[in-house]
Each structure stands twice: as C-alpha cells, then as structure tokens.
Design a protein around this motif. Structure first.
Motif, mmCIF file in Angstrom:
data_model
loop_
_atom_site.group_PDB
_atom_site.id
_atom_site.type_symbol
_atom_site.label_atom_id
_atom_site.label_comp_id
_atom_site.label_asym_id
_atom_site.label_seq_id
_atom_site.Cartn_x
_atom_site.Cartn_y
_atom_site.Cartn_z
ATOM 1 N N UNK A 7 -11.923 1.459 9.998
ATOM 2 C CA UNK A 7 -11.872 0.007 10.131
ATOM 3 C C UNK A 7 -10.442 -0.511 9.968
ATOM 4 N N UNK A 8 -9.717 0.032 8.999
ATOM 5 C CA UNK A 8 -8.332 -0.381 8.769
ATOM 6 C C UNK A 8 -7.458 -0.032 9.966
ATOM 7 N N UNK A 9 -7.680 1.140 10.569
ATOM 8 C CA UNK A 9 -6.890 1.540 11.742
ATOM 9 C C UNK A 9 -7.141 0.607 12.929
ATOM 10 N N UNK A 10 -8.380 0.140 13.082
ATOM 11 C CA UNK A 10 -8.673 -0.838 14.138
ATOM 12 C C UNK A 10 -7.869 -2.112 13.899
ATOM 13 N N UNK A 11 -7.866 -2.566 12.658
ATOM 14 C CA UNK A 11 -7.118 -3.785 12.308
ATOM 15 C C UNK A 11 -5.619 -3.589 12.490
ATOM 16 N N UNK A 12 -5.128 -2.379 12.160
ATOM 17 C CA UNK A 12 -3.696 -2.106 12.261
ATOM 18 C C UNK A 12 -3.199 -2.210 13.697
ATOM 19 N N UNK A 13 -3.871 -1.527 14.624
ATOM 20 C CA UNK A 13 -3.418 -1.571 16.018
ATOM 21 C C UNK A 13 -3.648 -2.961 16.621
ATOM 22 N N UNK A 14 -4.673 -3.670 16.145
ATOM 23 C CA UNK A 14 -4.951 -5.010 16.668
ATOM 24 C C UNK A 14 -3.949 -6.037 16.175
ATOM 25 N N UNK A 15 -3.213 -5.695 15.131
ATOM 26 C CA UNK A 15 -2.199 -6.601 14.597
ATOM 27 C C UNK A 15 -0.938 -6.620 15.442
ATOM 28 N N UNK A 21 -2.956 -0.173 3.112
ATOM 29 C CA UNK A 21 -4.344 0.245 2.949
ATOM 30 C C UNK A 21 -4.535 1.680 3.436
ATOM 31 N N UNK A 22 -3.928 2.010 4.571
ATOM 32 C CA UNK A 22 -3.934 3.397 5.050
ATOM 33 C C UNK A 22 -3.358 4.322 3.984
ATOM 34 N N UNK A 82 -2.861 -3.787 -1.818
ATOM 35 C CA UNK A 82 -2.230 -3.930 -0.499
ATOM 36 C C UNK A 82 -1.948 -5.399 -0.187
ATOM 37 N N UNK A 83 -2.924 -6.259 -0.483
ATOM 38 C CA UNK A 83 -2.751 -7.688 -0.211
ATOM 39 C C UNK A 83 -1.650 -8.289 -1.085
ATOM 40 N N UNK A 84 -1.620 -7.912 -2.356
ATOM 41 C CA UNK A 84 -0.595 -8.437 -3.265
ATOM 42 C C UNK A 84 0.795 -7.964 -2.855
ATOM 43 N N UNK A 85 0.894 -6.705 -2.461
ATOM 44 C CA UNK A 85 2.190 -6.181 -2.028
ATOM 45 C C UNK A 85 2.674 -6.884 -0.765
ATOM 46 N N UNK A 86 1.782 -7.041 0.210
ATOM 47 C CA UNK A 86 2.159 -7.702 1.463
ATOM 48 C C UNK A 86 2.561 -9.150 1.213
ATOM 49 N N UNK A 87 1.827 -9.823 0.322
ATOM 50 C CA UNK A 87 2.155 -11.212 -0.002
ATOM 51 C C UNK A 87 3.512 -11.307 -0.691
ATOM 52 N N UNK A 88 3.782 -10.392 -1.612
ATOM 53 C CA UNK A 88 5.064 -10.379 -2.312
ATOM 54 C C UNK A 88 6.213 -10.147 -1.342
ATOM 55 N N UNK A 89 6.061 -9.165 -0.465
ATOM 56 C CA UNK A 89 7.100 -8.879 0.514
ATOM 57 C C UNK A 89 7.326 -10.065 1.448
ATOM 58 N N UNK A 90 6.244 -10.707 1.870
ATOM 59 C CA UNK A 90 6.360 -11.852 2.777
ATOM 60 C C UNK A 90 7.053 -13.020 2.100
ATOM 61 N N UNK A 91 6.743 -13.259 0.836
ATOM 62 C CA UNK A 91 7.384 -14.347 0.097
ATOM 63 C C UNK A 91 8.871 -14.088 -0.074
#
Length: 308
Positions: free
Chosen positions: A68-76, A110-111, A152-161
C-alpha cells in the motif's frame, strides 16, 4: 529570517530528464508503463494478502502495508511528471512542491521503517520459533505499523517546516523529475545551518531502521549456522530471501543516489539514479515477493479463479 514562501516567487521548475521534444513521448510511455505495473502489482499483492485467510499472518500483514505504501509512493511523484510532459510545462507551485516533498518523505520513511519491522518479524520467526505467535500477536503488529506511521509523519512534517524557513535564491530550477529534499536544499542561498540540520535529521532517522535490520540479520545468521541439517538451513534462509532482496535493492539504490550526488554533484546522474529507489524498487517488490512465494502464487490464483 523571512520564510521561503515570502521571497517573491510562486513556483519551481522541474527540469526532468531531457529538454529534447522527441524524447518526451518516450519518457512519458516508459514512466506511464512503470506506474501502471507498480500500482497494479502492489494492488494485487495487497488484495491477495487481505482476501486469503491463509495469509493473515504477521509477515503478510506487513507485506500488505508495504504494498500500500509503495502505491502511495509512486502516486506521489509520477502523475505530476506525466501531467507536465503532456502539458509541456515544467512548473510546479511552491505549495505543490512542498506538499509533494512532504508526502514523498512520509512514504519513503514508511518503507524504511516497515522493512525494519519485517526484519524483526523474521528474527522472531527464526530465532524464537516456539514463541513466534505469542510475541508477534495482532496487537503488537498493529502497534508497530502505527508507530511507523507516526514517526514517518512527524519526520516529514519536521523536515517540511525546516524547508519552509529556508530562503531560496532566484534560480528556482530543480534538475529533477520531482521535488526531492536534497535538490531543494541545494537551491538555498542563505542560512546553511538550517539546510545542514535537514541533512542531519534525515541521516539520524535513517540510521535507526538500518541498525535494526543489521542487528536482526546478524542474529538470524547465527541461528541459521547453528542448524545442523542443510535442508533446515535452506528452509530458514528461504523465508528471508525475498525480504533481503528488497532491503538490498532499496538501500543500495537509495544510498547510491545520495553518495553519488555528494561526490559528483551531477544533477542529471542523480535524477536518473533516483528512479531506481523511487520508482523501479516499488515496481519490482511485487515480483520479488510473488515469484518464489508459493503462498502468494496460490492466493493470486484463487483471487482470479484459478486462471493464472
């Protein structure tokens, strides 16, 4: 310091792989085919593991989440590139770029975490087989996936901020086919401390899962070596073969991208190499897990009424 979105620009330019108009149709066809294969392949694995009660085990539970995560990754990343090729536009809005980068980080991490959790699952199965069902109970499996999602969400949010606080120069061309963190940071014209902090946070978070994988497989190798029969050793190793293949493919290509970009500073070679871990690896995962896995093959046959 002024936030990056107040520097007077509203979009970046994704340069992609080539400016040659004659190659655009070829690039579109190749990536559209890869995208379809990746989505359909991972969707089949996801459906097979969900629908077949024989696959309702921790290993296949984690595999369904990885698919499921791989589907989301390529779709991003791929659809935006395909749209840009079709519209003959290289533009992506500032907000769209940051959003794409954020979701890409979520699914890549997540991967990363799921591969570590799957290594732990193999460690328990081989090193503590009699306690496997007790240790890897449904509650723990669900908790592990939840923790992976939160981190994963916290890390991505931190990096984006942190990226939002960077000031970008007037040269806003990204020599890549999507908004990758590494490429965005290279466009920064001030505050190198924050940009360096982005790299440090990325390395620190990647170190944990890799350490877990290495530790798990060191224990697995020790346990396999202690098995007296050759058949027993082969059976134990075969349960790890698919996971080891995916781990090698994901980390070798991922680290290859960042090490090569640090050594050569060649943006073209970096974007080409990035295709391996961002697109090709998610496409190959379903084949790796199904070609030598009789349980998955049987489930897929059942899913299609025995026609394959």
């Amino acid at each position: 310091m002024e936030p990056g979105n107040n520097t007077g620009f509203s979009e970046f330019l994704l340069l992609g792989f080539s400016d040659d108009p004659e190659l655009q149709s070829l690039i579109f066809g190749v990536f559209f085919s890869i995208y379809l294969i990746a989505v359909l392949g991972n969707l089949l694995i996801f459906m097979a593991t969900i629908s077949d009660s024989h696959l309702h085990t921790p290993m296949y539970f984690f595999l369904s989440n990885l698919s499921f995560v791989d589907i989301c990754l390529v779709s991003t990343i791929i659809p935006k590139m395909l749209v840009n090729i079709q519209t003959q536009s290289k533009a992506i809005t500032y907000a769209g770029c940051i959003t794409q980068m954020c979701f890409f980080l979520v699914f890549v991490e997540l991967d990363n975490f799921l591969l570590s959790v799957m290594a732990y699952d193999r460690f328990v199965a081989i090193c503590h087989p009699l306690r496997y069902t007790v240790i890897m109970n449904p509650q723990l499996c669900g908790l592990l996936v939840l923790v992976c999602c939160i981190l994963s969400a916290l890390h991505a949010l931190l990096q984006s901020l942190m990226v939002l606080r960077l000031s970008f120069c007037t040269h806003l061309e990204i020599p890549h086919f999507f908004c990758e963190l590494n490429q965005l940071v290279q466009l920064v014209c001030s505050n190198t401390f924050l940009s360096d902090l982005v790299y440090v946070a990325l390395v620190l978070l990647a170190t944990g899962p890799i350490t877990g994988i290495l530790y798990s497989y060191s224990k697995i190798v020790s346990s396999i070596r202690a098995i007296s029969s050759a058949q027993g050793k082969y059976k134990a190793f075969s349960t790890c073969a698919s996971h080891l293949s995916v781990v090698f493919l994901f980390y070798s290509t991922g680290f290859g991208v960042y090490l090569s970009s640090a050594a050569t500073h060649s943006s073209h070679s970096t974007s080409t190499a990035s295709v391996m871990y961002t697109v090709v690896t998610p496409m190959l995962n379903p084949f790796i897990y199904s070609l030598r896995n009789n349980d998955v093959k049987r489930s897929l046959k059942s899913l299609f009424g025995g026609k394959i």
